[in-house]
Design an enzyme around this catalytic site. Sequence first.
Site, PDB file in Angstrom:
ATOM      1  N   GLY A 158       0.859  -1.184   0.000  1.00 45.74           N
ATOM      2  CA  GLY A 158       0.000   0.000   0.000  1.00 45.74           C
ATOM      3  C   GLY A 158       0.895   1.234   0.000  1.00 45.74           C
ATOM      4  O   GLY A 158       2.012   1.211  -0.530  1.00 45.74           O
ATOM      5  N   ILE A 160       2.553   2.700   2.411  1.00 47.31           N
ATOM      6  CA  ILE A 160       3.817   2.607   3.156  1.00 47.31           C
ATOM      7  C   ILE A 160       4.804   1.712   2.414  1.00 47.31           C
ATOM      8  O   ILE A 160       5.987   2.044   2.271  1.00 47.31           O
ATOM      9  CB  ILE A 160       3.555   2.131   4.602  1.00 47.31           C
ATOM     10  N   ARG A 180      -2.801  -9.108  -1.185  1.00 46.24           N
ATOM     11  CA  ARG A 180      -3.994  -9.909  -1.501  1.00 46.24           C
ATOM     12  C   ARG A 180      -4.224  -9.940  -3.012  1.00 46.24           C
ATOM     13  O   ARG A 180      -4.553 -10.952  -3.576  1.00 46.24           O
ATOM     14  CB  ARG A 180      -5.214  -9.316  -0.806  1.00 46.24           C
ATOM     15  N   ARG A 239       1.431  -4.583  12.464  1.00 43.05           N
ATOM     16  CA  ARG A 239       0.746  -4.944  13.707  1.00 43.05           C
ATOM     17  C   ARG A 239       1.360  -6.229  14.244  1.00 43.05           C
ATOM     18  O   ARG A 239       1.639  -7.170  13.483  1.00 43.05           O
ATOM     19  CB  ARG A 239      -0.757  -5.151  13.478  1.00 43.05           C
ATOM     20  N   GLU A 268       1.410  -6.236  23.112  1.00 42.05           N
ATOM     21  CA  GLU A 268       1.943  -4.874  23.059  1.00 42.05           C
ATOM     22  C   GLU A 268       1.253  -4.036  24.130  1.00 42.05           C
ATOM     23  O   GLU A 268       0.008  -4.079  24.180  1.00 42.05           O
ATOM     24  CB  GLU A 268       1.683  -4.291  21.665  1.00 42.05           C
ATOM     25  N   HIS A 287       6.752   0.749  19.100  1.00 37.13           N
ATOM     26  CA  HIS A 287       5.682   1.213  18.199  1.00 37.13           C
ATOM     27  C   HIS A 287       5.806   2.726  17.971  1.00 37.13           C
ATOM     28  O   HIS A 287       4.908   3.500  18.325  1.00 37.13           O
ATOM     29  CB  HIS A 287       4.297   0.863  18.772  1.00 37.13           C
TER      30      HIS A 287
HETATM   31  C1  DGY Z   1      -0.866   3.633  12.815  1.00 37.29           C
HETATM   32  O1  DGY Z   1      -1.127   4.793  12.506  1.00 37.29           O
HETATM   33  O2  DGY Z   1      -1.668   2.703  12.692  1.00 37.29           O
HETATM   34  C2  DGY Z   1       0.476   3.379  13.364  1.00 37.29           C
HETATM   35  O3  DGY Z   1       0.632   2.077  13.772  1.00 37.29           O
HETATM   36  C3  DGY Z   1       0.744   4.324  14.483  1.00 37.29           C
HETATM   37  O4  DGY Z   1       2.131   4.381  14.652  1.00 37.29           O
END
Ligand code: DGY
Length: 327
Positions: A158, A160, A180, A239, A268, A287
């Site tokens: 995506g 990122i 996917r 995640r 976490e 995180h």
């Molecule tokens: C998000 O924006 O989902 C990130 O994990 C926060 O750092």
Amino acid sequence: MTDLKKYTVAASGKMRQVAYDKLNNAVNLLAWQQSGQVPQKQFDEWLSKADALYSAANIKIDENMLNKAPRLKVIAQAAVGYDNIDVAACTARGIAVGHTPGVLDDAVADLAYGLIIDSARHLVRGSRHVRSGRWGERKGLGLSCDLARKTLGIIGMGNIGSALIPRAKASKMKIIYHNRHQRTDDSKLGAEYVSFEILLEQADFIVITATLNPSTKGMFDSKAFKRMKKTASLINIARGAIVDSEALYNALVTGEIAYAALDVTDPEPLPGDHKLLTLDNITVTPHMASATVETRDAMALLTVNNILAGLEDLPLPAQVPDQWVDA
Ligand code: DGY
């Protein structure tokens, strides 16, 4: 323009000051601008009268919470990930849900790239070595490896993942990805689509940028680790629950993979005495991929804009894809 002062907005965690100021000017704001969490009793009382929720700190938003907030029109989460929110339950109640895509891509991609470099070039291990006073010993850290000509495998292509590509290309890496669905712009991206299995077998560095959903939960299990190269590193900035922590521990101990660098963990926060932290071949950061001043301000302002639009019954600048009309 509607006078929004008649609306009450509750915040579940501390907001960036720019967001606080803008929202406080526009609406009746109930916010906890101190450290620590707003006491539950206080928060429940706020929820009972809230027209909108500024969701910070990834609180669980499920039927139970929604039952306490009968007036909600909009929930805006100050994060791009929203796996903590039962979106179907919100949709059923006519509540719009917003998040913060786009504005954090560079910051998160920078941290992912940093963790790739750390995995290859032993930054954290080198620092630990010096701090332990063993620099002068004949047996040092051992050699690290080049990034040039290595293969980077990206799980989840995506915004990122795409932002990571030019960074990795600067280090002359080859890029493969798994999603996917295959994208239609592979040659423009400069990345080759492969199956999950091929990615596991070919990648020297694997970066997870996928969202957490039923199909990605536990995707990195013992079977996946067995398929990876023994010299490979796993980097997770998405995640924690996409990786089975027990299987990762075993893979790192038995040498099925060489290294892991995690910005997200399961559980976490990771307790300080967790067994993953006893290993030398792991870096764990708390995180913090989006945690820069500029990015957190941009995320906070987009969250405010989502709230203001939702209160005015306008389309949110960034509504979660599950609520897109053709979703
Ligand atoms: C998000 O924006 O989902 C990130 O994990 C926060 O750092």
